[in-house]
Enzyme design. Structure first.
Site, mmCIF file in Angstrom:
data_model
loop_
_atom_site.group_PDB
_atom_site.id
_atom_site.type_symbol
_atom_site.label_atom_id
_atom_site.label_comp_id
_atom_site.label_asym_id
_atom_site.label_seq_id
_atom_site.Cartn_x
_atom_site.Cartn_y
_atom_site.Cartn_z
ATOM 1 C CG HIS A 159 -68.358 22.714 0.220
ATOM 2 N ND1 HIS A 159 -68.057 22.123 1.272
ATOM 3 C CD2 HIS A 159 -67.271 23.004 -0.756
ATOM 4 C CE1 HIS A 159 -66.697 21.627 1.182
ATOM 5 N NE2 HIS A 159 -66.209 21.996 -0.110
ATOM 6 C CG HIS A 161 -62.710 26.026 1.131
ATOM 7 N ND1 HIS A 161 -64.120 26.262 1.380
ATOM 8 C CD2 HIS A 161 -62.795 24.917 0.391
ATOM 9 C CE1 HIS A 161 -64.634 25.278 0.798
ATOM 10 N NE2 HIS A 161 -64.125 24.417 0.134
#
Ligand SMILES: Nc1ncnc2c1ncn2[C@@H]1O[C@H](COP(=O)(O)OP(=O)(O)OP(=O)(O)O)[C@@H](O)[C@H]1O
Ligand SMILES: [Mg+2]
Lengths: 333, 211
Positions: free
Chosen positions: A219, A57
Protein backbone atom coordinates in the site's frame (compact mmCIF):
# COMPACT_ATOMS: atom_id res chain seq x y z
CA UNK A 1 1.57 13.90 -10.29
CA UNK A 2 1.97 12.39 -13.75
CA UNK A 3 -0.60 9.69 -14.39
CA UNK A 4 -2.68 8.36 -17.24
CA UNK A 5 -5.94 9.27 -15.59
CA UNK A 6 -8.78 11.67 -16.16
CA UNK A 7 -9.99 12.61 -12.70
CA UNK A 8 -8.67 11.02 -9.48
CA UNK A 9 -12.22 10.27 -8.30
CA UNK A 10 -13.04 8.39 -11.53
CA UNK A 11 -10.04 6.06 -11.56
CA UNK A 12 -11.68 2.90 -10.22
CA UNK A 13 -14.94 3.38 -12.14
CA UNK A 14 -13.15 3.95 -15.43
CA UNK A 15 -10.89 0.97 -14.81
CA UNK A 16 -13.98 -1.21 -14.30
CA UNK A 17 -15.49 0.09 -17.54
CA UNK A 18 -12.27 -0.86 -19.31
CA UNK A 19 -12.29 -4.37 -17.87
CA UNK A 20 -15.94 -4.72 -18.87
CA UNK A 21 -15.14 -3.81 -22.45
CA UNK A 22 -11.98 -5.94 -22.57
CA UNK A 23 -13.16 -9.21 -21.10
CA UNK A 24 -16.89 -9.80 -21.65
CA UNK A 25 -16.12 -13.48 -22.23
CA UNK A 26 -14.63 -13.77 -18.72
CA UNK A 27 -16.43 -11.35 -16.41
CA UNK A 28 -19.48 -9.22 -15.77
CA UNK A 29 -19.24 -5.96 -13.87
CA UNK A 30 -21.84 -4.74 -11.41
CA UNK A 31 -21.83 -1.08 -10.43
CA UNK A 32 -22.95 0.57 -7.17
CA UNK A 33 -22.07 -1.51 -5.33
CA UNK A 34 -19.06 -2.37 -7.47
CA UNK A 35 -18.04 -5.95 -7.99
CA UNK A 36 -16.66 -8.17 -10.75
CA UNK A 37 -18.11 -11.65 -11.22
CA UNK A 38 -17.44 -14.57 -13.51
CA UNK A 39 -19.41 -14.32 -16.72
CA UNK A 40 -21.02 -17.69 -15.97
CA UNK A 41 -21.77 -17.01 -12.28
CA UNK A 42 -23.32 -18.50 -10.26
CA UNK A 43 -21.75 -21.88 -11.01
CA UNK A 44 -24.16 -24.46 -9.65
CA UNK A 45 -22.82 -26.84 -7.03
CA UNK A 46 -19.39 -25.20 -6.86
CA UNK A 47 -18.06 -23.37 -3.83
CA UNK A 48 -17.76 -19.72 -4.82
CA UNK A 49 -14.60 -17.80 -3.99
CA UNK A 50 -14.63 -14.09 -3.32
CA UNK A 51 -11.80 -11.79 -2.58
CA UNK A 52 -11.47 -8.08 -2.51
CA UNK A 53 -9.36 -5.24 -1.34
CA UNK A 54 -8.25 -1.80 -2.25
CA UNK A 55 -7.62 -1.06 -5.91
CA UNK A 56 -4.10 -0.34 -7.11
CA UNK A 57 -2.85 -3.96 -6.86
CA UNK A 58 -3.84 -5.00 -10.38
CA UNK A 59 -4.13 -7.61 -11.71
CA UNK A 60 -5.16 -8.72 -8.20
CA UNK A 61 -8.09 -9.30 -7.57
CA UNK A 62 -10.28 -8.42 -10.53
CA UNK A 63 -7.82 -9.95 -12.99
CA UNK A 64 -8.16 -13.28 -11.22
CA UNK A 65 -11.89 -13.66 -11.72
CA UNK A 66 -12.76 -16.52 -14.05
CA UNK A 67 -12.64 -20.27 -14.49
CA UNK A 68 -10.22 -21.91 -12.07
CA UNK A 69 -9.81 -18.92 -9.80
CA UNK A 70 -12.19 -16.38 -8.22
CA UNK A 71 -15.94 -16.12 -8.71
CA UNK A 72 -16.00 -12.49 -7.64
CA UNK A 73 -13.74 -9.61 -6.67
CA UNK A 74 -14.73 -6.47 -4.79
CA UNK A 75 -12.58 -3.44 -5.61
CA UNK A 76 -12.33 -0.66 -3.05
CA UNK A 77 -10.98 2.81 -3.64
CA UNK A 78 -7.23 2.88 -4.29
CA UNK A 79 -5.55 1.17 -1.30
CA UNK A 80 -8.77 1.22 0.71
CA UNK A 81 -10.68 -1.89 1.64
CA UNK A 82 -14.09 -2.25 -0.04
CA UNK A 83 -17.36 -1.97 1.87
CA UNK A 84 -19.60 -4.71 3.32
CA UNK A 85 -22.44 -4.07 0.87
CA UNK A 86 -20.12 -4.82 -2.08
CA UNK A 87 -19.07 -8.11 -0.48
CA UNK A 88 -22.62 -9.04 0.52
CA UNK A 89 -24.06 -8.40 -2.94
CA UNK A 90 -21.17 -10.26 -4.59
CA UNK A 91 -21.70 -13.16 -2.19
CA UNK A 92 -25.36 -13.39 -3.14
CA UNK A 93 -24.58 -13.09 -6.85
CA UNK A 94 -22.09 -15.96 -6.98
CA UNK A 95 -23.52 -18.42 -4.45
CA UNK A 96 -24.19 -21.58 -6.43
CA UNK A 97 -25.65 -23.41 -3.46
CA UNK A 98 -22.41 -24.92 -2.21
CA UNK A 99 -21.37 -22.00 -0.04
CA UNK A 100 -18.98 -19.10 -0.37
CA UNK A 101 -15.38 -18.65 0.77
CA UNK A 102 -14.12 -15.14 1.52
CA UNK A 103 -10.37 -14.77 1.01
CA UNK A 104 -9.37 -11.83 3.19
CA UNK A 105 -5.96 -10.22 3.40
CA UNK A 106 -5.04 -9.38 6.97
CA UNK A 107 -5.56 -5.64 7.23
CA UNK A 108 -7.74 -4.08 9.90
CA UNK A 109 -10.09 -2.55 7.34
CA UNK A 110 -10.42 -5.64 5.16
CA UNK A 111 -11.02 -7.91 8.12
CA UNK A 112 -13.70 -5.66 9.67
CA UNK A 113 -15.56 -5.05 6.41
CA UNK A 114 -15.51 -8.73 5.38
CA UNK A 115 -16.64 -9.73 8.88
CA UNK A 116 -19.67 -7.43 8.62
CA UNK A 117 -20.49 -8.83 5.17
CA UNK A 118 -20.16 -12.44 6.34
CA UNK A 119 -22.46 -11.77 9.28
CA UNK A 120 -25.09 -10.27 6.97
CA UNK A 121 -24.77 -13.11 4.43
CA UNK A 122 -25.19 -15.71 7.17
CA UNK A 123 -28.33 -13.92 8.33
CA UNK A 124 -29.62 -14.38 4.80
CA UNK A 125 -28.92 -18.09 5.00
CA UNK A 126 -25.76 -18.31 2.92
CA UNK A 127 -23.00 -20.63 4.10
CA UNK A 128 -19.92 -18.40 4.35
CA UNK A 129 -16.42 -19.24 5.52
CA UNK A 130 -13.59 -16.74 5.73
CA UNK A 131 -9.87 -17.32 5.51
CA UNK A 132 -7.41 -14.62 6.47
CA UNK A 133 -4.07 -14.51 4.63
CA UNK A 134 -1.13 -13.26 6.70
CA UNK A 135 2.13 -14.25 5.09
CA UNK A 136 4.33 -11.15 5.42
CA UNK A 137 7.35 -11.99 7.57
CA UNK A 138 8.36 -8.30 7.69
CA UNK A 139 5.74 -7.75 10.36
CA UNK A 140 6.13 -9.32 13.76
CA UNK A 141 3.03 -11.31 14.56
CA UNK A 142 2.49 -10.16 18.10
CA UNK A 143 -0.15 -8.79 20.37
CA UNK A 144 1.35 -5.40 19.66
CA UNK A 145 0.66 -5.19 15.95
CA UNK A 146 -2.37 -5.70 13.73
CA UNK A 147 -0.63 -8.97 12.82
CA UNK A 148 1.12 -9.96 9.64
CA UNK A 149 -0.10 -8.47 6.39
CA UNK A 150 -1.57 -10.51 3.58
CA UNK A 151 0.65 -10.13 0.52
CA UNK A 152 2.01 -12.37 -2.28
CA UNK A 153 0.65 -15.64 -0.96
CA UNK A 154 -2.86 -14.33 -1.68
CA UNK A 155 -2.26 -14.76 -5.43
CA UNK A 156 -1.10 -18.35 -5.02
CA UNK A 157 -3.97 -19.16 -2.68
CA UNK A 158 -6.54 -17.81 -5.11
CA UNK A 159 -5.15 -20.00 -7.89
CA UNK A 160 -4.82 -23.18 -5.81
CA UNK A 161 -8.08 -22.93 -3.96
CA UNK A 162 -9.81 -21.90 -7.18
CA UNK A 163 -8.70 -25.15 -8.78
CA UNK A 164 -9.93 -27.13 -5.78
CA UNK A 165 -13.33 -25.43 -6.02
CA UNK A 166 -13.50 -26.34 -9.72
CA UNK A 167 -13.16 -30.00 -8.62
CA UNK A 168 -16.32 -29.41 -6.55
CA UNK A 169 -14.62 -30.05 -3.25
CA UNK A 170 -16.90 -29.05 -0.36
CA UNK A 171 -16.66 -25.69 1.46
CA UNK A 172 -15.13 -27.01 4.69
CA UNK A 173 -12.41 -28.83 2.77
CA UNK A 174 -11.69 -25.77 0.64
CA UNK A 175 -11.48 -23.50 3.67
CA UNK A 176 -9.09 -25.93 5.34
CA UNK A 177 -6.98 -26.13 2.20
CA UNK A 178 -6.76 -22.33 2.18
CA UNK A 179 -5.69 -22.35 5.85
CA UNK A 180 -3.10 -25.01 5.11
CA UNK A 181 -1.68 -22.88 2.29
CA UNK A 182 -1.56 -19.89 4.60
CA UNK A 183 0.32 -21.98 7.13
CA UNK A 184 3.04 -23.04 4.75
CA UNK A 185 3.73 -19.92 2.69
CA UNK A 186 5.75 -16.82 3.56
CA UNK A 187 6.60 -13.54 1.80
CA UNK A 188 8.62 -10.38 2.10
CA UNK A 189 8.86 -7.27 -0.05
CA UNK A 190 11.02 -4.23 -0.68
CA UNK A 191 10.65 -0.91 -2.47
CA UNK A 192 13.06 1.11 -4.60
CA UNK A 193 10.58 3.95 -4.98
CA UNK A 194 7.39 5.13 -3.33
CA UNK A 195 4.12 5.40 -5.23
CA UNK A 196 1.48 8.09 -5.67
CA UNK A 197 -2.19 7.42 -5.00
CA UNK A 198 -4.34 9.43 -7.40
CA UNK A 199 -6.25 11.11 -4.58
CA UNK A 200 -3.15 12.12 -2.60
CA UNK A 201 -1.37 13.38 -5.73
CA UNK A 202 2.12 13.03 -4.31
CA UNK A 203 4.34 10.11 -3.30
CA UNK A 204 3.38 8.49 0.00
CA UNK A 205 6.98 8.80 1.19
CA UNK A 206 10.20 10.36 -0.09
CA UNK A 207 12.96 7.95 -0.89
CA UNK A 208 16.33 9.38 -1.97
CA UNK A 209 17.98 7.97 -5.11
CA UNK A 210 20.48 5.91 -3.14
CA UNK A 211 18.14 4.39 -0.53
CA UNK A 212 15.52 1.66 -0.36
CA UNK A 213 12.80 0.42 1.99
CA UNK A 214 12.93 -3.17 3.23
CA UNK A 215 9.83 -4.93 4.51
CA UNK A 216 7.15 -2.96 2.69
CA UNK A 217 3.58 -4.06 2.21
CA UNK A 218 1.51 -3.36 -0.88
CA UNK A 219 0.00 0.00 0.00
CA UNK A 220 2.91 2.33 -0.60
CA UNK A 221 3.48 2.50 3.12
CA UNK A 222 7.03 2.75 4.38
CA UNK A 223 8.64 -0.52 5.43
CA UNK A 224 10.40 -1.73 8.55
CA UNK A 225 13.77 -0.21 7.76
CA UNK A 226 15.41 2.10 5.30
CA UNK A 227 18.90 1.30 4.09
CA UNK A 228 21.40 2.27 1.43
CA UNK A 229 20.69 0.78 -1.95
CA UNK A 230 22.21 -2.67 -2.49
CA UNK A 231 22.66 -5.01 -5.43
CA UNK A 232 19.89 -7.34 -6.60
CA UNK A 233 21.79 -10.29 -5.14
CA UNK A 234 22.16 -8.69 -1.72
CA UNK A 235 18.49 -7.70 -1.65
CA UNK A 236 17.43 -11.18 -2.71
CA UNK A 237 19.54 -12.68 0.06
CA UNK A 238 17.95 -10.45 2.67
CA UNK A 239 14.42 -11.34 1.56
CA UNK A 240 15.09 -15.05 1.12
CA UNK A 241 16.83 -15.39 4.48
CA UNK A 242 13.93 -13.79 6.34
CA UNK A 243 11.45 -16.05 4.54
CA UNK A 244 13.33 -19.35 4.81
CA UNK A 245 14.19 -18.79 8.48
CA UNK A 246 10.64 -17.90 9.39
CA UNK A 247 8.74 -21.00 8.32
CA UNK A 248 11.23 -22.83 8.67
CA UNK A 249 11.58 -24.50 5.31
CA UNK A 250 13.57 -27.74 5.51
CA UNK A 251 16.06 -29.36 3.25
CA UNK A 252 14.17 -31.61 0.86
CA UNK A 253 11.02 -29.47 0.77
CA UNK A 254 9.40 -28.87 -2.58
CA UNK A 255 8.50 -25.21 -3.04
CA UNK A 256 6.81 -22.81 -5.38
CA UNK A 257 8.93 -19.67 -5.80
CA UNK A 258 7.04 -16.51 -6.69
CA UNK A 259 8.99 -13.38 -7.60
CA UNK A 260 6.52 -10.53 -7.81
CA UNK A 261 6.96 -7.10 -9.32
CA UNK A 262 5.53 -4.15 -7.37
CA UNK A 263 4.31 -2.43 -10.53
CA UNK A 264 7.28 -0.33 -11.62
CA UNK A 265 9.97 -2.97 -11.89
CA UNK A 266 10.55 -4.53 -15.30
CA UNK A 267 10.63 -8.29 -15.85
CA UNK A 268 14.32 -8.14 -16.75
CA UNK A 269 15.06 -7.25 -13.12
CA UNK A 270 12.61 -9.81 -11.73
CA UNK A 271 14.46 -12.57 -13.59
CA UNK A 272 17.74 -11.37 -12.05
CA UNK A 273 16.11 -11.71 -8.64
CA UNK A 274 14.61 -15.10 -9.56
CA UNK A 275 17.98 -16.45 -10.64
CA UNK A 276 19.53 -15.57 -7.30
CA UNK A 277 16.51 -16.75 -5.31
CA UNK A 278 16.64 -20.19 -6.95
CA UNK A 279 20.35 -20.39 -6.16
CA UNK A 280 19.70 -19.59 -2.49
CA UNK A 281 16.77 -22.01 -2.32
CA UNK A 282 18.83 -24.82 -3.80
CA UNK A 283 21.69 -24.12 -1.42
CA UNK A 284 19.20 -24.60 1.41
CA UNK A 285 18.17 -27.94 -0.10
CA UNK A 286 14.80 -26.68 -1.34
CA UNK A 287 13.50 -28.01 -4.61
CA UNK A 288 11.80 -25.32 -6.71
CA UNK A 289 9.10 -27.35 -8.43
CA UNK A 290 6.96 -24.49 -9.75
CA UNK A 291 7.40 -20.75 -10.16
CA UNK A 292 5.62 -17.55 -10.95
CA UNK A 293 7.42 -14.40 -12.08
CA UNK A 294 5.83 -11.08 -12.88
CA UNK A 295 3.67 -8.25 -11.53
CA UNK A 296 0.67 -10.01 -9.98
CA UNK A 297 0.12 -8.09 -6.74
CA UNK A 298 1.28 -4.56 -7.23
CA UNK A 299 1.47 -1.25 -5.47
CA UNK A 300 0.56 1.12 -8.31
CA UNK A 301 3.82 2.26 -9.98
CA UNK A 302 6.11 1.37 -7.08
CA UNK A 303 9.44 -0.11 -8.12
CA UNK A 304 10.47 -3.11 -6.09
CA UNK A 305 9.82 -6.77 -5.60
CA UNK A 306 8.44 -9.31 -3.20
CA UNK A 307 9.33 -12.95 -2.88
CA UNK A 308 6.94 -15.68 -1.77
CA UNK A 309 7.86 -19.27 -0.97
CA UNK A 310 5.12 -21.87 -0.62
CA UNK A 311 5.79 -25.41 0.50
CA UNK A 312 4.23 -27.74 -2.08
CA UNK A 313 2.94 -31.30 -2.07
CA UNK A 314 1.47 -33.50 -4.80
CA UNK A 315 -2.05 -32.17 -4.30
CA UNK A 316 -0.89 -28.55 -4.47
CA UNK A 317 1.20 -29.24 -7.58
CA UNK A 318 -1.82 -30.80 -9.28
CA UNK A 319 -3.98 -27.81 -8.31
CA UNK A 320 -1.34 -25.37 -9.54
CA UNK A 321 -1.19 -27.09 -12.93
CA UNK A 322 -4.98 -27.25 -13.31
CA UNK A 323 -6.49 -25.05 -16.03
CA UNK A 324 -7.16 -21.41 -15.28
CA UNK A 325 -8.74 -18.80 -17.50
CA UNK A 326 -8.66 -15.27 -16.17
CA UNK A 327 -7.41 -11.95 -17.47
CA UNK A 328 -4.35 -12.09 -15.23
CA UNK A 329 -3.45 -15.79 -15.29
CA UNK A 330 -4.21 -18.29 -18.01
CA UNK A 331 -2.90 -21.76 -18.75
CA UNK A 332 -3.92 -25.35 -19.37
CA UNK A 333 -6.84 -24.52 -21.65
CA UNK B 1 -30.46 23.93 27.34
CA UNK B 2 -30.73 21.00 24.99
CA UNK B 3 -29.39 20.72 21.46
CA UNK B 4 -32.22 20.59 18.93
CA UNK B 5 -32.55 18.12 16.10
CA UNK B 6 -31.79 20.89 13.62
CA UNK B 7 -28.60 21.70 15.51
CA UNK B 8 -27.61 18.04 15.27
CA UNK B 9 -28.04 18.30 11.52
CA UNK B 10 -26.02 21.52 11.45
CA UNK B 11 -23.24 19.72 13.32
CA UNK B 12 -23.10 16.89 10.81
CA UNK B 13 -23.09 19.33 7.90
CA UNK B 14 -20.41 21.44 9.56
CA UNK B 15 -18.28 18.35 10.12
CA UNK B 16 -18.64 17.49 6.43
CA UNK B 17 -17.24 20.94 5.71
CA UNK B 18 -14.43 20.47 8.23
CA UNK B 19 -13.50 17.16 6.59
CA UNK B 20 -13.40 18.83 3.18
CA UNK B 21 -11.12 21.54 4.56
CA UNK B 22 -8.89 19.00 6.32
CA UNK B 23 -8.87 16.30 3.65
CA UNK B 24 -5.26 16.92 2.62
CA UNK B 25 -4.14 17.34 6.22
CA UNK B 26 -5.64 13.98 7.26
CA UNK B 27 -4.12 12.31 4.21
CA UNK B 28 -0.72 13.82 5.02
CA UNK B 29 -0.92 12.42 8.54
CA UNK B 30 -1.88 9.03 7.07
CA UNK B 31 1.01 9.22 4.58
CA UNK B 32 3.49 9.34 7.43
CA UNK B 33 2.26 6.22 9.24
CA UNK B 34 -0.37 4.66 6.99
CA UNK B 35 -1.41 4.48 3.38
CA UNK B 36 -2.37 8.05 2.57
CA UNK B 37 -6.11 7.53 2.35
CA UNK B 38 -7.74 8.71 5.59
CA UNK B 39 -8.63 12.16 4.23
CA UNK B 40 -10.04 10.74 1.00
CA UNK B 41 -11.93 8.03 2.92
CA UNK B 42 -13.61 10.46 5.31
CA UNK B 43 -14.33 12.88 2.51
CA UNK B 44 -16.03 10.21 0.39
CA UNK B 45 -18.03 9.10 3.43
CA UNK B 46 -19.30 12.51 4.42
CA UNK B 47 -20.22 13.43 0.85
CA UNK B 48 -22.48 10.37 0.98
CA UNK B 49 -23.78 11.38 4.41
CA UNK B 50 -24.66 14.88 3.18
CA UNK B 51 -26.51 13.35 0.24
CA UNK B 52 -28.53 11.10 2.58
CA UNK B 53 -29.38 13.76 5.17
CA UNK B 54 -32.29 15.53 3.38
CA UNK B 55 -34.32 12.29 3.46
CA UNK B 56 -34.17 12.09 7.27
CA UNK B 57 -34.07 15.75 8.25
CA UNK B 58 -37.57 15.53 9.76
CA UNK B 59 -36.88 12.28 11.65
CA UNK B 60 -35.73 11.72 15.24
CA UNK B 61 -32.05 12.06 16.15
CA UNK B 62 -31.62 8.30 16.55
CA UNK B 63 -32.71 7.76 12.96
CA UNK B 64 -30.39 10.50 11.77
CA UNK B 65 -27.42 8.92 13.56
CA UNK B 66 -28.27 5.49 12.19
CA UNK B 67 -28.50 6.91 8.66
CA UNK B 68 -25.12 8.59 9.03
CA UNK B 69 -23.60 5.32 10.27
CA UNK B 70 -25.05 3.24 7.45
CA UNK B 71 -23.88 5.76 4.85
CA UNK B 72 -20.36 5.63 6.28
CA UNK B 73 -20.22 1.83 6.37
CA UNK B 74 -21.34 1.56 2.76
CA UNK B 75 -19.01 4.21 1.33
CA UNK B 76 -15.86 4.67 3.42
CA UNK B 77 -14.31 1.21 3.45
CA UNK B 78 -10.92 0.84 5.11
CA UNK B 79 -10.72 0.73 8.87
CA UNK B 80 -12.44 4.07 9.29
CA UNK B 81 -15.69 2.95 7.59
CA UNK B 82 -16.68 0.21 10.04
CA UNK B 83 -15.28 2.18 12.99
CA UNK B 84 -17.06 5.50 12.37
CA UNK B 85 -20.11 3.68 11.02
CA UNK B 86 -20.38 1.64 14.21
CA UNK B 87 -19.76 4.76 16.28
CA UNK B 88 -22.80 6.52 14.81
CA UNK B 89 -25.05 3.45 14.77
CA UNK B 90 -24.28 2.55 18.38
CA UNK B 91 -24.56 6.16 19.54
CA UNK B 92 -27.90 6.31 17.71
CA UNK B 93 -29.30 3.41 19.74
CA UNK B 94 -29.32 5.77 22.75
CA UNK B 95 -31.18 8.48 20.82
CA UNK B 96 -34.19 6.63 19.45
CA UNK B 97 -37.24 8.88 19.26
CA UNK B 98 -35.40 11.91 20.62
CA UNK B 99 -35.98 15.31 19.05
CA UNK B 100 -33.36 17.04 21.18
CA UNK B 101 -30.20 16.18 23.08
CA UNK B 102 -29.53 16.92 26.71
CA UNK B 103 -26.02 16.68 28.10
CA UNK B 104 -26.97 13.33 29.63
CA UNK B 105 -28.28 12.07 26.25
CA UNK B 106 -25.08 13.12 24.48
CA UNK B 107 -22.93 11.53 27.16
CA UNK B 108 -24.84 8.25 26.90
CA UNK B 109 -24.68 8.31 23.10
CA UNK B 110 -20.97 9.07 22.98
CA UNK B 111 -20.32 6.35 25.51
CA UNK B 112 -22.24 3.78 23.45
CA UNK B 113 -20.49 4.92 20.28
CA UNK B 114 -17.03 4.56 21.79
CA UNK B 115 -17.93 1.17 23.26
CA UNK B 116 -18.91 0.09 19.75
CA UNK B 117 -15.58 1.28 18.33
CA UNK B 118 -13.66 -0.58 21.03
CA UNK B 119 -15.72 -3.73 20.54
CA UNK B 120 -14.93 -4.05 16.85
CA UNK B 121 -11.45 -2.51 16.81
CA UNK B 122 -10.19 -3.97 20.12
CA UNK B 123 -7.94 -0.96 20.63
CA UNK B 124 -6.91 0.12 24.10
CA UNK B 125 -6.04 3.64 25.16
CA UNK B 126 -2.40 4.13 24.20
CA UNK B 127 -2.52 2.02 21.04
CA UNK B 128 -2.34 5.19 18.91
CA UNK B 129 -5.82 5.19 17.39
CA UNK B 130 -9.00 7.28 17.43
CA UNK B 131 -9.75 5.69 20.80
CA UNK B 132 -7.02 7.91 22.26
CA UNK B 133 -9.03 11.01 21.33
CA UNK B 134 -12.50 9.61 22.07
CA UNK B 135 -11.87 8.10 25.48
CA UNK B 136 -10.60 11.26 27.21
CA UNK B 137 -13.56 13.11 25.68
CA UNK B 138 -16.10 10.81 27.30
CA UNK B 139 -14.17 10.87 30.56
CA UNK B 140 -14.36 14.67 30.52
CA UNK B 141 -18.12 14.52 29.96
CA UNK B 142 -18.58 12.00 32.74
CA UNK B 143 -16.59 14.29 35.00
CA UNK B 144 -18.82 17.20 34.00
CA UNK B 145 -22.06 15.53 35.07
CA UNK B 146 -22.73 16.51 38.63
CA UNK B 147 -20.78 19.73 38.28
CA UNK B 148 -23.22 22.47 37.36
CA UNK B 149 -21.70 22.97 33.90
CA UNK B 150 -23.63 24.32 30.93
CA UNK B 151 -23.82 21.98 27.97
CA UNK B 152 -21.56 24.20 25.91
CA UNK B 153 -18.94 24.31 28.66
CA UNK B 154 -19.06 20.53 28.98
CA UNK B 155 -18.68 20.15 25.22
CA UNK B 156 -15.70 22.49 25.24
CA UNK B 157 -14.11 20.46 27.99
CA UNK B 158 -14.60 17.24 26.10
CA UNK B 159 -13.23 18.74 22.87
CA UNK B 160 -10.21 19.98 24.79
CA UNK B 161 -9.68 16.52 26.27
CA UNK B 162 -9.95 14.99 22.78
CA UNK B 163 -7.38 17.48 21.52
CA UNK B 164 -4.96 16.52 24.27
CA UNK B 165 -5.58 12.85 23.53
CA UNK B 166 -4.93 13.47 19.85
CA UNK B 167 -1.67 15.28 20.55
CA UNK B 168 -0.81 12.56 23.02
CA UNK B 169 -0.72 10.06 20.14
CA UNK B 170 2.43 11.69 18.72
CA UNK B 171 4.97 9.97 21.00
CA UNK B 172 3.11 6.66 21.03
CA UNK B 173 4.16 3.42 19.36
CA UNK B 174 1.23 2.17 17.25
CA UNK B 175 -0.22 -1.19 18.25
CA UNK B 176 -3.26 -1.26 15.99
CA UNK B 177 -4.06 -0.61 12.35
CA UNK B 178 -1.61 0.00 9.55
CA UNK B 179 0.66 2.18 11.61
CA UNK B 180 1.59 -0.86 13.72
CA UNK B 181 3.50 -2.30 10.75
CA UNK B 182 6.01 0.51 11.12
CA UNK B 183 7.09 -0.50 14.60
CA UNK B 184 9.30 2.17 16.16
CA UNK B 185 8.95 4.32 13.07
CA UNK B 186 5.37 5.15 14.02
CA UNK B 187 6.69 7.21 16.94
CA UNK B 188 6.67 10.97 16.43
CA UNK B 189 3.58 11.17 14.22
CA UNK B 190 0.03 12.15 15.14
CA UNK B 191 -2.60 9.50 14.45
CA UNK B 192 -4.95 10.44 11.58
CA UNK B 193 -8.02 8.75 13.09
CA UNK B 194 -7.48 10.47 16.45
CA UNK B 195 -7.32 13.72 14.51
CA UNK B 196 -10.62 13.19 12.65
CA UNK B 197 -12.22 12.17 15.97
CA UNK B 198 -11.01 15.32 17.68
CA UNK B 199 -12.41 17.36 14.79
CA UNK B 200 -15.80 15.66 15.21
CA UNK B 201 -16.05 16.64 18.88
CA UNK B 202 -14.52 20.04 18.30
CA UNK B 203 -17.13 20.75 15.63
CA UNK B 204 -19.87 19.79 18.11
CA UNK B 205 -18.44 22.22 20.66
CA UNK B 206 -18.29 24.98 18.04
CA UNK B 207 -21.72 24.42 16.51
CA UNK B 208 -23.62 23.79 19.75
CA UNK B 209 -22.05 26.78 21.44
CA UNK B 210 -25.32 28.44 22.49
CA UNK B 211 -26.50 25.66 24.76
N1 LIG C 1 -8.29 -1.43 15.60
C1 LIG C 1 -8.54 -0.13 15.58
N2 LIG C 1 -9.30 0.45 16.56
C2 LIG C 1 -9.57 1.76 16.52
N3 LIG C 1 -9.12 2.60 15.57
C3 LIG C 1 -8.38 2.09 14.59
C4 LIG C 1 -8.04 0.71 14.53
N4 LIG C 1 -7.29 0.51 13.44
C5 LIG C 1 -7.17 1.69 12.82
N5 LIG C 1 -7.82 2.64 13.51
C6 LIG C 1 -7.94 4.05 13.17
O1 LIG C 1 -8.17 4.16 11.77
C7 LIG C 1 -7.33 5.19 11.25
C8 LIG C 1 -6.99 4.89 9.79
O2 LIG C 1 -8.15 5.01 9.01
P1 LIG C 1 -8.09 4.90 7.44
O3 LIG C 1 -9.32 5.52 6.91
O4 LIG C 1 -6.80 5.45 6.95
O5 LIG C 1 -8.18 3.36 7.19
P2 LIG C 1 -7.04 2.31 6.79
O6 LIG C 1 -6.58 1.62 8.02
O7 LIG C 1 -6.00 2.93 5.95
O8 LIG C 1 -7.89 1.31 5.94
P3 LIG C 1 -7.37 0.42 4.75
O9 LIG C 1 -6.37 -0.41 5.42
O10 LIG C 1 -8.41 -0.43 4.15
O11 LIG C 1 -6.81 1.40 3.76
C9 LIG C 1 -6.11 5.17 12.15
O12 LIG C 1 -5.50 6.43 12.17
C10 LIG C 1 -6.68 4.79 13.51
O13 LIG C 1 -7.07 5.93 14.27
MG1 LIG D 1 -5.24 4.73 5.82
Amino acid sequence: MKKLINKPEDVVLEELKGIEKAHPDLVKIHYAPDYIIRADAPVKGKVALISGGGSGHEPMHGGFVGMGMLDAACPGAVFTSPTPDQMLEATKAVDGGAGVLHIVKNYTGDVMNFQMAADMAKEEGIDVEAVVVDDDVAVKDSLWTAGRRGVGLTVLMEKLVGAAAEEKRPLKEIANLARKINGQGRSMGMALTSCTTPSAGKPTFDLPEDEMEIGVGIHGEPGRTRTKLQTADQITETLMKAIVDDLPFMSGDKVLLFVNGMGGTPLIELYIVYRKAVEIAEKAGLKVVRNLIGPYITSLEMAGTSITLLKMDDDLIKLWDAPVKTAGMRWGI
Amino acid sequence: MAVTRDEVISWIKAYGQVITENKDYLTDLDSAIGDADHGANMHRGFLAVLAKLPAVEDKDIGTIFKTVGMALISTVGGAAGPLYGTFFIQAGTKLNGKMDLTLADWTAALDAGITGVVNIGKANVGDKTMVDALTPAIQALNGATGQELSMSDALKKSAKAAEEGMKGTIPLLAHKGRASYLGERSIGHQDPGATSSFLLLDTAANVWVNN
